[in-house]
Enzyme design. Sequence first.
Site, short mmCIF file in Angstrom:
data_model
loop_
_atom_site.label_atom_id
_atom_site.label_comp_id
_atom_site.label_asym_id
_atom_site.label_seq_id
_atom_site.Cartn_x
_atom_site.Cartn_y
_atom_site.Cartn_z
N CYS A 127 1.05 -1.23 -0.09
CA CYS A 127 -0.03 0.13 -0.10
C CYS A 127 0.95 1.24 0.09
CB CYS A 127 -0.92 -0.20 1.22
SG CYS A 127 -1.86 -1.56 1.64
N ARG B 173 1.18 1.80 -6.09
CA ARG B 173 1.52 0.65 -5.05
C ARG B 173 0.18 0.31 -4.65
NH1 ARG B 173 6.15 1.41 -2.17
NH2 ARG B 173 5.42 0.35 -0.49
N TRP C 240 -3.70 -1.60 -1.08
CA TRP C 240 -3.76 -3.14 -1.78
C TRP C 240 -3.91 -4.05 -1.02
CZ3 TRP C 240 -2.34 -4.06 -6.89
CH2 TRP C 240 -1.94 -5.40 -7.29
N ASN D 146 0.84 0.11 6.16
CA ASN D 146 1.32 -0.79 4.84
C ASN D 146 2.17 -1.78 5.60
OD1 ASN D 146 2.36 -1.83 2.70
ND2 ASN D 146 4.07 -0.34 2.59
N GLY D 147 1.55 -3.22 5.14
CA GLY D 147 2.41 -4.23 5.79
C GLY D 147 1.40 -5.43 6.15
N GLU E 91 10.60 -20.03 -19.55
CA GLU E 91 10.32 -18.70 -19.08
C GLU E 91 11.46 -17.97 -19.54
OE1 GLU E 91 8.00 -17.08 -17.87
OE2 GLU E 91 8.84 -15.40 -17.05
N LYS F 177 11.10 -14.64 -21.56
CA LYS F 177 11.31 -13.15 -21.30
C LYS F 177 12.36 -12.55 -22.24
CE LYS F 177 9.31 -12.05 -18.29
NZ LYS F 177 8.34 -13.16 -18.07
N GLU G 220 9.95 -11.57 -25.56
CA GLU G 220 9.06 -10.38 -25.49
C GLU G 220 9.57 -9.10 -25.25
OE1 GLU G 220 6.30 -10.67 -22.32
OE2 GLU G 220 7.82 -11.71 -20.84
N HIS H 11 16.16 -34.42 -30.54
CA HIS H 11 14.75 -35.15 -31.50
C HIS H 11 14.58 -34.13 -32.68
CE1 HIS H 11 14.21 -38.62 -29.10
NE2 HIS H 11 14.28 -37.61 -28.22
N LYS I 155 -0.22 -5.61 -20.66
CA LYS I 155 0.02 -6.03 -19.40
C LYS I 155 -0.93 -7.31 -19.17
CE LYS I 155 2.08 -7.08 -15.70
NZ LYS I 155 3.28 -7.83 -15.66
C1 AGP Z 1 4.55 -12.65 -19.35
O1 AGP Z 1 6.07 -11.76 -18.96
C2 AGP Z 1 3.84 -12.12 -20.16
N1 AGP Z 1 3.55 -10.53 -19.90
C3 AGP Z 1 2.44 -12.85 -20.36
O2 AGP Z 1 2.84 -14.11 -20.91
C4 AGP Z 1 1.54 -13.06 -19.06
O3 AGP Z 1 2.23 -13.95 -18.39
C5 AGP Z 1 0.28 -13.68 -19.80
O4 AGP Z 1 -0.43 -12.78 -20.42
C6 AGP Z 1 -0.69 -14.23 -18.50
O5 AGP Z 1 -1.05 -13.12 -17.70
P1 AGP Z 1 -1.79 -13.16 -16.33
O6 AGP Z 1 -0.75 -13.83 -15.44
O7 AGP Z 1 -2.08 -11.90 -15.81
O8 AGP Z 1 -3.04 -13.90 -16.70
#
Ligand code: AGP
Length: 616
Positions: free
Chosen positions: A2, A27, A74, A100-101, A489, A493, A496, A512, A611
């Site tokens: 928060c 926050r 939050w 906050n905490g 992952e 990273k 993207e 394979h 996002k």
């Molecule tokens: C991850 O770095 C990406 N931004 C994307 O793959 C994300 O993880 C995916 O869209 C799922 O989002 P969510 O966790 O909010 O459901």
Amino acid sequence: MCGIVGYVGSKSAISVLMVGLTKLEYRGYDSAGVAVLNGHGVELRRTVGKLEVLRKSLHDEPIDGHIGIAHTRWATHGEPNETNSHPHRDATETVFVAHNGIIENYGELRAELEAQGVVFRSQTDSEVVPNLVKRAYDECGDFPEAVRRALSQVHGSYAVAVLHKDYPGTLVAARQMSPLVLGLGNGENFFASDVPAILNATRRVIFLDDGEMAVLSPEKVVVYDLDTPIEAGKPRHKAAVTIDWSPEQAEKGGYTHYMLKEIHEQPDVINRLLSRYTNPERTHINLDQIGITDDELRGIRRIFIQACGTSWHAGLIGKYLLERLPMIAVDVDTSSEFRYRNAILSPDTLVIAISQSGETADTLAGIREANRRGLKVISIVNVPGSTIARESAGVIYINAGPEVGVASTKAYTAQIAALYLLSLHLGVIHGLVDTERLQRRLSKLGEVPGLMQRTLEDDSEVRRVAEEFAHADNAMFIGRGFGYPNALEGALKLKEISYIHAEGYPAGELKHGPIALIDEKMPVVAIATSGAVYEKMVSNIQEVRARKGRVIAITGQGNTHINAHADFIIRVPELTESFAPLLTALPLQLLAYHIANLRGCDVDQPRNLAKSVTVE
Ligand code: AGP
């Protein structure tokens, strides 16, 4: 996570507090509130939803006064509604607190206060603080000393702002594990959770340390030690520093990008998660919003995890954890596949949805399909009150605080830690994890934040690798067992945010087909930490090098055996294999970050991405 702000001086407190809250909205934004002392006493105004709602309320019905505290929430305990919003006050409306905490022992404190006749209004942990201060004030008659005595009874993390209706010229603030900064003005003083909130009013600040409290008046700021009674203690000397950040930099806590800030928040996030769901002694787990009884969980014979992107990778790690600890059969699928395939789900199947945003369209559709079939759904979510959380039978909030960078980082490791806690919890319920094993695992998990901190302290080798491969056109990430999801992952990273074509593979799959891609231009990141499959990983690394591939090994601190097999070595502290993903994720995140930076990419808002993918 928060945000709190405090002001005492000659200006309109509301104007200063609202500017501060605006800068702290990143926050948390479930609800917001202010408490301002003026000639009418303390005026409290709290609204649910974005800060704009509070701003409009204060515009329609202004509050005057020159001393006040403010909070943007939050939610960790109690849903986002007006009653649970901060600032909270004691039953007699004398003391007002923004917090906050997480107060770990709030249950016993609340019971103790209720036994003394205190009537609580909210479901929050925070509301015990103003009541503790009021009780201490009735005993000692001194406001700052009352705050100190009250906090000496609190276990957990806090940054608190305290206002007393009979002290129009005094604010008190204190911190333990949650950030708090003091702003020094001329004839006015401030405090806030983060520098951005006060930067437009002053650049001279004092960062409070854990175990310290501050008493603010318009003329001065005095810092004390929380462990020593005010009358017996001498003020602590704290050097003021001048902040030379731009306001935009300040929002990122001095980091260049939100992504880098969020990478570095991970130790704190895991600490908060453990504080939220385990006791201080780390001997038991309390998933208090799981929404499914132990008996129902005992009847679970299969688990189906559905998620997207990084959350799907966390789900793959969850599979290994759930098959190892409670030994339950687990399927994992991307939500976009799960929602359309006719998955065979028996009534004893538990569906787990994982989502940082809690709004991803495919994942939401997946739980609606599970709900339609009458199955129980638990969601592992970051954003409180999000749709996926609300439409699940139960939720495990990861409390990572807002994740602003499009590339998910702190949410990923927090999801893994949450899955670890769930696996242990199910292991206990299914009689496969006894007390000794639970305590041993939780104790190990408790070491992770410190090991993460150590890993993040020196990224020089990661930077060297980034410089070497910043202009590669392709990259491959390989791993086995717990290392395989992290290979996926790491590839996600990189692709993207740097737009390099990167693929993650189970290392055993190389021969394979993918090994045809290996040549001297192909960097291969190999996750080769200690464990049952380490030797196999070394064989795969040798296969790559035999074809002139260039290998970047991520391995344990003490592993010298791998020196002969890799071109670059990035080391993380040694940890048993089921915990290793929490550490190896960090150099993977930093590698993508530094390469993207070197390529001049927009790290926080990469092209074509959003996002939260709230459409199919
Ligand atoms: C991850 O770095 C990406 N931004 C994307 O793959 C994300 O993880 C995916 O869209 C799922 O989002 P969510 O966790 O909010 O459901």
